[in-house]
Write a protein that holds these residues in place. Structure first.
Motif, mmCIF file in Angstrom:
data_model
loop_
_atom_site.group_PDB
_atom_site.id
_atom_site.type_symbol
_atom_site.label_atom_id
_atom_site.label_comp_id
_atom_site.label_asym_id
_atom_site.label_seq_id
_atom_site.Cartn_x
_atom_site.Cartn_y
_atom_site.Cartn_z
ATOM 1 N N GLY A 60 126.490 46.530 -36.641
ATOM 2 C CA GLY A 60 125.076 46.607 -36.291
ATOM 3 C C GLY A 60 124.521 47.995 -36.034
ATOM 4 N N HIS A 61 125.381 49.002 -35.952
ATOM 5 C CA HIS A 61 124.890 50.385 -35.758
ATOM 6 C C HIS A 61 126.036 51.342 -36.070
ATOM 7 N N THR A 62 125.872 52.116 -37.127
ATOM 8 C CA THR A 62 126.929 53.072 -37.443
ATOM 9 C C THR A 62 126.345 54.363 -38.021
ATOM 10 N N HIS A 63 127.203 55.366 -38.158
ATOM 11 C CA HIS A 63 126.802 56.663 -38.731
ATOM 12 C C HIS A 63 127.836 57.067 -39.766
ATOM 13 N N ILE A 64 127.590 56.714 -41.004
ATOM 14 C CA ILE A 64 128.551 57.044 -42.058
ATOM 15 C C ILE A 64 128.701 58.563 -42.208
ATOM 16 N N ILE A 210 116.489 53.491 -33.735
ATOM 17 C CA ILE A 210 116.466 54.672 -32.857
ATOM 18 C C ILE A 210 117.487 54.524 -31.732
ATOM 19 N N HIS A 211 117.976 55.653 -31.234
ATOM 20 C CA HIS A 211 118.808 55.641 -30.031
ATOM 21 C C HIS A 211 117.889 55.645 -28.809
ATOM 22 N N VAL A 212 118.144 54.739 -27.891
ATOM 23 C CA VAL A 212 117.308 54.649 -26.687
ATOM 24 C C VAL A 212 118.185 54.729 -25.441
ATOM 25 N N SER A 247 119.204 51.329 -30.201
ATOM 26 C CA SER A 247 120.637 51.386 -29.965
ATOM 27 C C SER A 247 120.945 51.903 -28.562
ATOM 28 N N HIS A 248 121.900 51.277 -27.913
ATOM 29 C CA HIS A 248 122.430 51.605 -26.580
ATOM 30 C C HIS A 248 121.622 51.007 -25.417
ATOM 31 N N CYS A 249 120.462 51.591 -25.110
ATOM 32 C CA CYS A 249 119.660 51.120 -23.948
ATOM 33 C C CYS A 249 120.515 51.024 -22.679
ATOM 34 N N ASN A 298 129.306 50.094 -33.789
ATOM 35 C CA ASN A 298 130.392 50.950 -33.303
ATOM 36 C C ASN A 298 130.002 52.418 -33.260
ATOM 37 N N ASP A 299 128.714 52.710 -33.563
ATOM 38 C CA ASP A 299 128.209 54.077 -33.438
ATOM 39 C C ASP A 299 129.001 55.059 -34.307
ATOM 40 N N GLY A 300 129.590 54.565 -35.376
ATOM 41 C CA GLY A 300 130.325 55.446 -36.293
ATOM 42 C C GLY A 300 131.742 55.771 -35.843
HETATM 43 ZN ZN ZN Z 1 124.358 56.089 -32.858
#
Ligand code: ZN
Length: 429
Positions: A60-64, A210-212, A247-249, A298-300
């Motif tokens: 659901g959230h990654t950074h290739i 967006i990262h929040v 993402s995060h919050c 997993n945020d990459g």
């Molecule tokens: Zn991220």
């Protein structure tokens, strides 16, 4: 061509069935009991010999773009989360060009396949080339490897904002059952009011990613500079559009959670990354009480999404000092939410092994040493299979991308080329 998997057990988070067959092309056509199975003409039969079949994972959230950070060495002595960004990630992504992006996509695609991830939601940054990068990423991961992906470019004041906006808008025009776009934004702390205003003018109801409030600094920065909290800022600029991902919050307060709950958006939880960056842990209790939809990414950080499932489960109990908090049902809700989100964005049905759903399927070879039935299957999967993830088959859109642990691509050749590209990027640092 129609394929049929025979002799499998199926768990799709709703039901567990033994001794089944699954007939499919890109879509699951039929699921039934082996007792009723009759082979049809011109269909390929694949005998799974008792393997357990489940729906493929969605990250659901990654950074290739972070793929080639593995083993990289930079001067690193962070005192805060923004130091981590400045000393590592911003330094690295400023040296990424189209070629690096494309190869990080190929490598990630292969690693996703090995880990049973059939769809991913990416948040991309690259400073050397902005325009055209999302297409390169799609080319590597979707066109060549065959996965489903949702893409966006991280708009940030440290880049040329107009190029970022153009790149997002351009990609948002693309849409298929394999890929779609979101409008990427880095985080409140790297976005001025002027930039947010501009984005809102061009957004046209597209979902943002967006990262929040990943770290407390994001909230402090927002309060100091703008006199309001991060989510209040986003709402003020009408950015909380349908299907957006915040993402995060980790550090949002109750008032912000109320705002989030009033919009049809998702919060992505990334517990391992949060621990690695020592920014805190997801406040799942607050999000749950407010009825906010959450998903897991997993945020990459690596490619094994089940590590996030395990870590979320364990850390939430730890966080609230309550061994009964965060159940398998909570986990299932998170997994279902991401299937719904991606299904809505790609206009497909995924996440169940049922007629009419896309054939995005993974399998495990699992021989239980305790009784297994429909009531305790989640326990077997969570504590057994996901504890040592070993995916046997990965099927996306009906195509075997990995069969009996054999990835269908020339992995060594691609990785040796990737190494050269990564070396070039490291030299630029
Ligand atoms: Zn991220």
């Amino acid at each position: 061509m129609v394929k049929t998997i025979i002799n499998c057990n199926i768990f799709d988070y709703d039901t567990y069935k033994e001794n089944q067959y699954i007939r499919f092309n890109d879509i699951i056509l039929e699921v039934g009991n082996m007792d009723d199975f009759e082979k049809k003409d011109n269909e390929e039969i694949i005998d799974f010999k008792g393997k357990l079949v489940m729906p493929g994972f969605v990250n659901g959230h990654t950074h290739i773009y972070s793929t080639f950070a593995r083993g990289m060495s930079v001067k690193f002595n962070p005192k805060s989360f923004s130091d981590i960004l400045k000393q590592l990630w911003w330094r690295m992504d400023s040296k990424i060009d189209l070629e690096t992006t494309y190869y990080s996509g190929l490598v990630s695609g292969i690693e996703f396949i090995k880990n049973g991830i059939t769809t991913f939601i990416d948040h991309h940054a690259s400073g050397m080339d902005i325009r055209g990068t999302l297409n390169e990423l799609k080319k590597g991961t979707c066109d060549e490897i065959g996965l489903r992906g949702i893409f966006c470019f991280e708009t940030s004041d440290r880049f040329d904002v107009d190029s970022c906006i153009e790149e997002n808008i351009e990609f948002l025009k693309k849409q298929s059952e394999k890929y779609a776009g979101m409008f990427g934004l880095h985080a409140s702390l790297s976005l001025s009011n002027e930039t947010l205003k501009k984005v809102s003018e061009f957004l046209n109801e597209a979902p943002i990613h967006i990262h929040v409030a990943e770290s407390l600094e994001d909230e402090k920065d927002s309060i100091n500079k703008y006199g309001k909290r991060v989510v209040e800022r986003l709402e003020e600029f009408d950015l909380l559009t349908k299907n957006s991902i915040l993402s995060h919050c980790v550090h949002i307060d109750e008032k912000e959670a109320d705002i989030v709950s009033r919009h049809d958006v998702y919060v992505a939880l990334n517990p391992t990354s949060n621990m690695n960056n020592s920014v805190g842990l997801p406040n799942y209790k607050l999000l749950k009480v407010k009825g906010i939809k959450t998903i897991i990414g997993n945020d990459g950080l690596g490619f094994n999404l089940t590590r996030e499932y395990l870590n979320l489960y364990f850390t939430q109990k730890y966080r609230y000092e309550d061994p009964t908090f965060f159940s398998f049902n909570d986990l299932k809700n998170n997994i279902d939410n991401v299937y719904n989100l991606v299904g809505d964005m790609l206009n497909i049905k995924i996440g169940r092994i049922k007629e009419g759903y896309k054939a995005d399927i993974i399998s495990y070879d699992y021989i239980p040493f305790t009784s297994l039935n429909e009531n305790n299957i989640f326990g077997h999967v969570f504590f057994g299979i996901w504890d040592k993830l070993d995916v046997m088959d990965t099927i996306v859109n009906g195509e075997f991308l990995m069969k009996d642990r054999e990835v269908k691509f020339e992995v060594e050749k691609i990785y040796s080329e990737a190494k050269k590209i990564a070396d070039k990027m490291w030299d630029r640092l």
